[in-house]
Structures are given as structure tokens and as C-alpha cells.
Write an enzyme that holds these catalytic residues in place. Sequence first.
Site, PDB file in Angstrom:
ATOM      1  N   ASP A  35      -5.811  15.387  -6.077  1.00 25.37           N
ATOM      2  CA  ASP A  35      -6.448  16.681  -6.289  1.00 25.37           C
ATOM      3  C   ASP A  35      -5.665  17.741  -5.516  1.00 25.37           C
ATOM      4  OD1 ASP A  35      -8.094  18.931  -6.350  1.00 25.37           O
ATOM      5  OD2 ASP A  35      -9.933  17.795  -5.990  1.00 25.37           O
ATOM      6  N   VAL A  58      -7.053  23.467 -13.232  1.00 25.12           N
ATOM      7  CA  VAL A  58      -6.601  23.730 -11.862  1.00 25.12           C
ATOM      8  C   VAL A  58      -7.080  25.089 -11.389  1.00 25.12           C
ATOM      9  CG1 VAL A  58      -4.551  24.170 -10.452  1.00 25.12           C
ATOM     10  CG2 VAL A  58      -4.603  22.204 -11.982  1.00 25.12           C
ATOM     11  N   ASP A  59      -7.011  26.078 -12.257  1.00 23.84           N
ATOM     12  CA  ASP A  59      -7.419  27.443 -11.906  1.00 23.84           C
ATOM     13  C   ASP A  59      -8.868  27.479 -11.438  1.00 23.84           C
ATOM     14  OD1 ASP A  59      -7.209  30.196 -11.628  1.00 23.84           O
ATOM     15  OD2 ASP A  59      -7.435  30.612 -13.758  1.00 23.84           O
TER      16      ASP A  59
END
Length: 201
Positions: A35, A58-59
Site C-alpha cells: 500500500d 491511489v488518488d
Amino acid sequence: MERSHSPLSYALAGAAFGASWNNHGMTFITLVRGDITDQHVDAVVNAANSSLLGGGGVDGAIHRKGGPAVLAACRELRASRYGRGLAAGRAVATTAGRLPARWVIHTVGPVYSRDEDRSATLASCYRESLRVAGELGARTVAFPAISTGAYRWPLADAARIAVRTVTETLAEAADSGITEVRFVLFGEEAYDAFGEALPPR
């Protein structure tokens, strides 16, 4: 699980993938399956959308874990320098908020197209992010696999572009001070694709 190539193995791999000397020695390129929001590095690169106001993948994860300070900094950027948003291939930094990093470097990857070659824009994401990291004084930088999620860039090609661009950029900016570039890959397929893109030991 981590796969790391030593500076010596890169130095022996030839000029195209040679490790880069800087003021602190050679730069490691490391692969980590995990992560990106858990990475203890100076700068985490966010695969942002042009709005800079958060999104999916991811954003979204970076905005959620970074907390309101990241969003507030992005809103300030939109209200000042980036009124129309951040263009694809560009990069800009903010605070990292509650992330275990000092900065988030936001970059907007291109949407994959079979009809138009956008590989230069994808390469620019990595190049511009490293430029910003160098200007900040970051020594350790973590990247996701930019454009491989919702933007559907094929993993093998994205990995090839990422590894090539990072190694070339580090070689050209030998005084950047960056000691480690870490590719943080969410799944086994991405991890394997980036492993194949690295030169052999």
C-alpha cells in the site's frame, strides 16, 4: 515481500539501466508489493486526476489517509496556479498531511489510447515528479504504477516506460540527492510486470 536490486547489479547491467551516482552514492530502485499510503519515504507520488481534488484508486487512498490538509493544499493550488487543473504529464507538490511522508507529489497520467501514442506524457509524469522531488530535497520517493488503473495502460508497457524513464532521469540528474526510488505495486501482476522491466542481476 520486497525485491531489491543492489547498486552493484545495476552498475553491471550496462549504460541503459546503470545506477546513478549522486552526492550520496548510488540510487537504489526497489519494488514493493503493498500500500503506497503506508510507505515511510520523503515523498509519495499520487496518480492524481486533473482536478487535484481526489478521486478513486491511489488518488482516493492518498486523500483519505492524508486527511483534510492534503485536500486543503490542493484547493489552494486550484485557486492560484492551477485554476483549470493540472495538465497530464505535469507534477506539483503539497503537504502529506497524516501520511508517513513529508510531501505528496501529484501527477496526472494520460488515459491509454490505441489510436494515439501518449507514452511521452506517461514518461513525463515520472520525470517531472523526480524533478519536483529533487527541488524539495527529497531523498526517498515512492511511485505507484501510474495510469495502469482506471486509465487502463497495459502493465508491461507502463512498467517498461516507468523503469526506463526513472533510470535515465536519475542518470541525467546525478546531483539530485535521491537515494531510493521505490515502486509500490498493489497486486502480484503489477509487481511481476515491474520485475520483468528491471535489468537482470
